[in-house]
Design a protein around this motif. Structure first.
Motif, PDB file in Angstrom:
ATOM      1  N   GLU A  70       0.305  -0.857   0.019  1.00  0.00           N
ATOM      2  CA  GLU A  70       0.015  -0.196   0.196  1.00  0.00           C
ATOM      3  C   GLU A  70       1.404   1.222  -0.035  1.00  0.00           C
ATOM      4  O   GLU A  70       1.888   1.155   0.396  1.00  0.00           O
ATOM      5  CB  GLU A  70      -0.774  -0.127   1.014  1.00  0.00           C
ATOM      6  CG  GLU A  70      -0.131  -0.091   2.820  1.00  0.00           C
ATOM      7  CD  GLU A  70      -1.440   0.142   3.723  1.00  0.00           C
ATOM      8  OE1 GLU A  70      -2.395   0.325   3.660  1.00  0.00           O
ATOM      9  OE2 GLU A  70      -0.922   0.379   4.773  1.00  0.00           O
ATOM     10  N   GLN A  71       0.512   2.442  -0.945  1.00  0.00           N
ATOM     11  CA  GLN A  71       1.198   3.588  -0.511  1.00  0.00           C
ATOM     12  C   GLN A  71       1.505   3.977   0.623  1.00  0.00           C
ATOM     13  O   GLN A  71       0.195   4.384   1.367  1.00  0.00           O
ATOM     14  CB  GLN A  71       0.620   4.304  -1.658  1.00  0.00           C
ATOM     15  CG  GLN A  71       1.361   6.072  -2.401  1.00  0.00           C
ATOM     16  CD  GLN A  71       0.478   6.763  -3.624  1.00  0.00           C
ATOM     17  OE1 GLN A  71       0.722   6.037  -4.334  1.00  0.00           O
ATOM     18  NE2 GLN A  71       0.679   7.532  -3.391  1.00  0.00           N
ATOM     19  N   HIS A  72       2.474   4.688   1.003  1.00  0.00           N
ATOM     20  CA  HIS A  72       2.134   5.621   2.255  1.00  0.00           C
ATOM     21  C   HIS A  72       2.161   7.092   1.916  1.00  0.00           C
ATOM     22  O   HIS A  72       2.062   7.905   0.604  1.00  0.00           O
ATOM     23  CB  HIS A  72       3.080   5.682   2.635  1.00  0.00           C
ATOM     24  CG  HIS A  72       3.981   6.648   4.064  1.00  0.00           C
ATOM     25  ND1 HIS A  72       3.598   7.027   4.239  1.00  0.00           N
ATOM     26  CD2 HIS A  72       3.029   5.652   5.490  1.00  0.00           C
ATOM     27  CE1 HIS A  72       3.870   8.112   5.640  1.00  0.00           C
ATOM     28  NE2 HIS A  72       3.591   6.878   6.346  1.00  0.00           N
ATOM     29  N   SER A  73       1.693   8.038   2.477  1.00  0.00           N
ATOM     30  CA  SER A  73       1.572   8.960   2.548  1.00  0.00           C
ATOM     31  C   SER A  73       2.707  10.747   2.236  1.00  0.00           C
ATOM     32  O   SER A  73       2.550  11.136   1.988  1.00  0.00           O
ATOM     33  CB  SER A  73      -0.154  10.547   3.851  1.00  0.00           C
ATOM     34  OG  SER A  73       1.185   9.773   4.466  1.00  0.00           O
ATOM     35  N   LEU A  74       3.819  10.069   3.119  1.00  0.00           N
ATOM     36  CA  LEU A  74       5.004  10.794   2.268  1.00  0.00           C
ATOM     37  C   LEU A  74       5.044  11.456   0.735  1.00  0.00           C
ATOM     38  O   LEU A  74       5.221  10.544  -0.277  1.00  0.00           O
ATOM     39  CB  LEU A  74       5.945   9.690   3.137  1.00  0.00           C
ATOM     40  CG  LEU A  74       7.715  10.306   3.005  1.00  0.00           C
ATOM     41  CD1 LEU A  74       7.346  11.671   3.996  1.00  0.00           C
ATOM     42  CD2 LEU A  74       8.834   9.115   2.826  1.00  0.00           C
ATOM     43  N   HIS A  75       5.515  12.307   0.714  1.00  0.00           N
ATOM     44  CA  HIS A  75       5.881  13.375  -0.404  1.00  0.00           C
ATOM     45  C   HIS A  75       7.294  12.503  -0.399  1.00  0.00           C
ATOM     46  O   HIS A  75       7.826  12.618   0.119  1.00  0.00           O
ATOM     47  CB  HIS A  75       5.649  14.698  -0.242  1.00  0.00           C
ATOM     48  CG  HIS A  75       5.750  15.067  -1.819  1.00  0.00           C
ATOM     49  ND1 HIS A  75       5.151  14.924  -3.515  1.00  0.00           N
ATOM     50  CD2 HIS A  75       6.995  15.484  -2.066  1.00  0.00           C
ATOM     51  CE1 HIS A  75       5.456  15.585  -4.112  1.00  0.00           C
ATOM     52  NE2 HIS A  75       6.934  15.935  -3.706  1.00  0.00           N
ATOM     53  N   VAL A  76       7.663  12.164  -1.701  1.00  0.00           N
ATOM     54  CA  VAL A  76       9.280  11.796  -2.187  1.00  0.00           C
ATOM     55  C   VAL A  76       9.101  12.830  -3.342  1.00  0.00           C
ATOM     56  O   VAL A  76      10.217  14.151  -2.869  1.00  0.00           O
ATOM     57  CB  VAL A  76       9.538  10.354  -3.030  1.00  0.00           C
ATOM     58  CG1 VAL A  76      10.513  10.034  -3.016  1.00  0.00           C
ATOM     59  CG2 VAL A  76       8.594   9.355  -1.474  1.00  0.00           C
TER      60      VAL A  76
END
Length: 256
Positions: free
Chosen positions: A201-207
């Motif tokens: 699943e995707q984490h909310s952290l912006h890379v």
């Protein structure tokens, strides 16, 4: 990364001759951008976009499969002329010209399904000194914030660098990583290929999210070739062809 068209006519110094046999460009297995299909044809979003650009620019080329880190070295030394699917960085601009952008790219943090709530990261800098270990792929660009942070010892201790996505997935599934950075389109293709639905699943952290370019070696190419490629990109952007190629590959991912 830079995002617009400042590269078109500004670079007029250094004018080595273009190789008469055609330009050389490398590629690396990178779903859904560059790969062999079941018929052993070289296909992908980058491949189709690059082919269209080079046809419009009336430039001949040959391809060779090569690891990305080696490819960058060959662009620096002049052993190879071009690289598609490239991110801009200050370091790379020292040895390569950058075309106008022809698509965009986004990189996100992915973790095991159900574990995003346990990874307490709001900013990349929060990783430094934390208990988390995140995976990256050698030679890839993860944005200006990452480039600054990776030069600090504290941040380096929380990063695991491997050759490819397969290794990062293996390490995550074995519990050696808490997550890894990847383009969502690439992970989607990987999940379908290896039937790993509902594993991530995707984490909310912006890379990061930015433009993607064609790189040209300053050792072998000049502003004339850069301008031909840029004019082709402008034409294919204006007539909608690059968007059609992009949409076609998005539709294929959904239907596969």
């Amino acid at each position: 990364m830079k995002s617009k068209f400042v590269f078109l006519l500004t670079i007029m110094l250094f004018a080595p001759q273009v190789k008469s046999k055609g330009l050389s460009v490398g590629w690396e297995l990178w779903y859904p951008y560059q790969y062999h299909n079941k018929s052993r044809q070289l296909v992908g979003l980058d491949i189709d976009s690059f082919n269209a650009i080079m046809i419009e620019a009336k430039l001949n080329f040959t391809t060779a499969e090569i690891p990305w880190k080696t490819h960058l070295h060959f662009i620096r030394t002049g052993k190879m002329d071009l690289a598609m699917g490239a991110s801009w960085s200050k370091n790379r601009e020292e040895f390569a010209y950058f075309s106008a952008p022809y698509r965009t790219e986004t990189v996100k943090l992915f973790v095991k399904k159900g574990n995003a709530k346990n990874i307490h990261l709001r900013h990349l800098s929060d990783l430094q000194g934390s208990k988390y270990i995140l995976g990256v792929e050698s030679g890839y660009y993860y944005g200006e914030d990452y480039e600054k942070l990776i030069n600090t010892v504290g941040f380096q201790g929380n990063i695991s660098e491997v050759i490819d996505l397969e290794q990062n997935v293996t390490l995550l599934m074995k519990g050696h990583l808490d997550g890894f950075f990847v383009d969502p389109n690439t992970l989607q293709s990987f999940v379908k290929k290896y039937q790993m639905e509902n594993e991530f699943e995707q984490h909310s952290l912006h890379v990061y999210s930015a433009d993607i370019f064609i790189m040209l070696s300053k050792k072998t190419l000049n502003a004339d070739t850069l301008n031909k490629i840029n004019r082709a990109i402008f034409t294919l952007t204006d007539n909608g062809e690059l968007k059609r190629i992009n949409n076609r590959w998005k539709a294929q991912q959904i239907s596969d």
